[in-house]
Design an enzyme around this catalytic site. Sequence first.
Site, mmCIF file in Angstrom:
data_model
loop_
_atom_site.group_PDB
_atom_site.id
_atom_site.type_symbol
_atom_site.label_atom_id
_atom_site.label_comp_id
_atom_site.label_asym_id
_atom_site.label_seq_id
_atom_site.Cartn_x
_atom_site.Cartn_y
_atom_site.Cartn_z
ATOM 1 C CG ASN A 9 -1.793 1.188 1.355
ATOM 2 O OD1 ASN A 9 -1.924 1.976 0.420
ATOM 3 N ND2 ASN A 9 -2.410 1.342 2.519
ATOM 4 C CE1 TYR A 10 3.369 0.969 -4.407
ATOM 5 C CE2 TYR A 10 3.115 2.813 -5.902
ATOM 6 C CZ TYR A 10 3.547 1.533 -5.656
ATOM 7 O OH TYR A 10 4.157 0.819 -6.663
ATOM 8 C CE LYS A 11 -0.469 2.988 5.379
ATOM 9 N NZ LYS A 11 -0.332 3.082 6.844
ATOM 10 C CG HIS A 93 -6.253 1.117 5.188
ATOM 11 N ND1 HIS A 93 -5.749 2.075 6.038
ATOM 12 C CD2 HIS A 93 -5.248 0.225 4.979
ATOM 13 C CE1 HIS A 93 -4.502 1.777 6.329
ATOM 14 N NE2 HIS A 93 -4.164 0.662 5.712
ATOM 15 C CD GLU A 141 -3.406 -3.069 7.766
ATOM 16 O OE1 GLU A 141 -2.239 -2.888 7.419
ATOM 17 O OE2 GLU A 141 -4.346 -2.352 7.385
ATOM 18 C CB ILE A 146 -1.079 1.080 11.032
ATOM 19 C CG1 ILE A 146 -2.048 -0.091 10.856
ATOM 20 C CG2 ILE A 146 -0.765 1.697 9.682
ATOM 21 C CD1 ILE A 146 -3.381 0.288 10.260
ATOM 22 N N GLY A 181 2.837 -2.972 10.757
ATOM 23 C CA GLY A 181 4.204 -3.128 11.227
ATOM 24 C C GLY A 181 5.050 -4.138 10.483
ATOM 25 C CB ALA A 202 2.290 0.871 3.984
ATOM 26 C CB SER A 203 5.967 3.001 6.185
ATOM 27 O OG SER A 203 5.877 2.141 7.306
#
Length: 222
Positions: A9-11, A93, A141, A146, A181, A202-203
């Site tokens: 997920n690029y957010k 989400h 999640e 997150i 995470g 994601a991150s």
Amino acid sequence: MGSPFILLNYKTYIQGTGKGAVDIAKACKTVSEESGIEIAVAPQLPDIYRVASEVELSVFSQHMDGIGAGSFTGHVFGKCIKEAGAFGTLINHSERRLTLAEIEASLKAAKEFGLRAIICTNNVPTTAAAAALVPDYVAIEPPELIGSGIPVSKADPEVVSGSVEAVSKINPDVKVLCGAGISKGEDLRAALDLGSQGVLLASGIVKASDPKAALEDLIRLV
């Protein structure tokens, strides 16, 4: 169980915006081809067409509304993202929460337009409720984890194993993803050992200085 499914997920991270969205998708494509593991991406809505046009990879929308054609200014129409090249969509989400009625409407629209649907949840009861709606996946999640760098598979393994058990009782055809995470190989391995069939992350990848290397580390224990 077969090969795991990984959705990145690029957010709205700057690293995954515009040209960066394509660059990260290309890294995902390379690692997917080299490993045989299915990796998909969820860029921002305006980048869906760009990514889908330039990279042969499954592309997901980060959100979709349960609406049809008509007077719905500012909403995300399933047919539009499908025509843009989307293969599936996230629903509910934690950063784009919906009511139960909205979740049902979005899922119905996703099925209408042939989009693979992932309903995000935050605990075992909501995971069970989501599974009863029969999406393709539920992604567990806990919101507090997150972006924390603390994987749910280690911080709260019972919520993962409990979700897997609950879903298997309701509808074994619904697959469970583990999120929050996840960033390293140990995280993915732990998620799979707890019974999940993949991860939503994601991150840890999008913001990495070398996304391809980060992905290679993620899958090294599979």
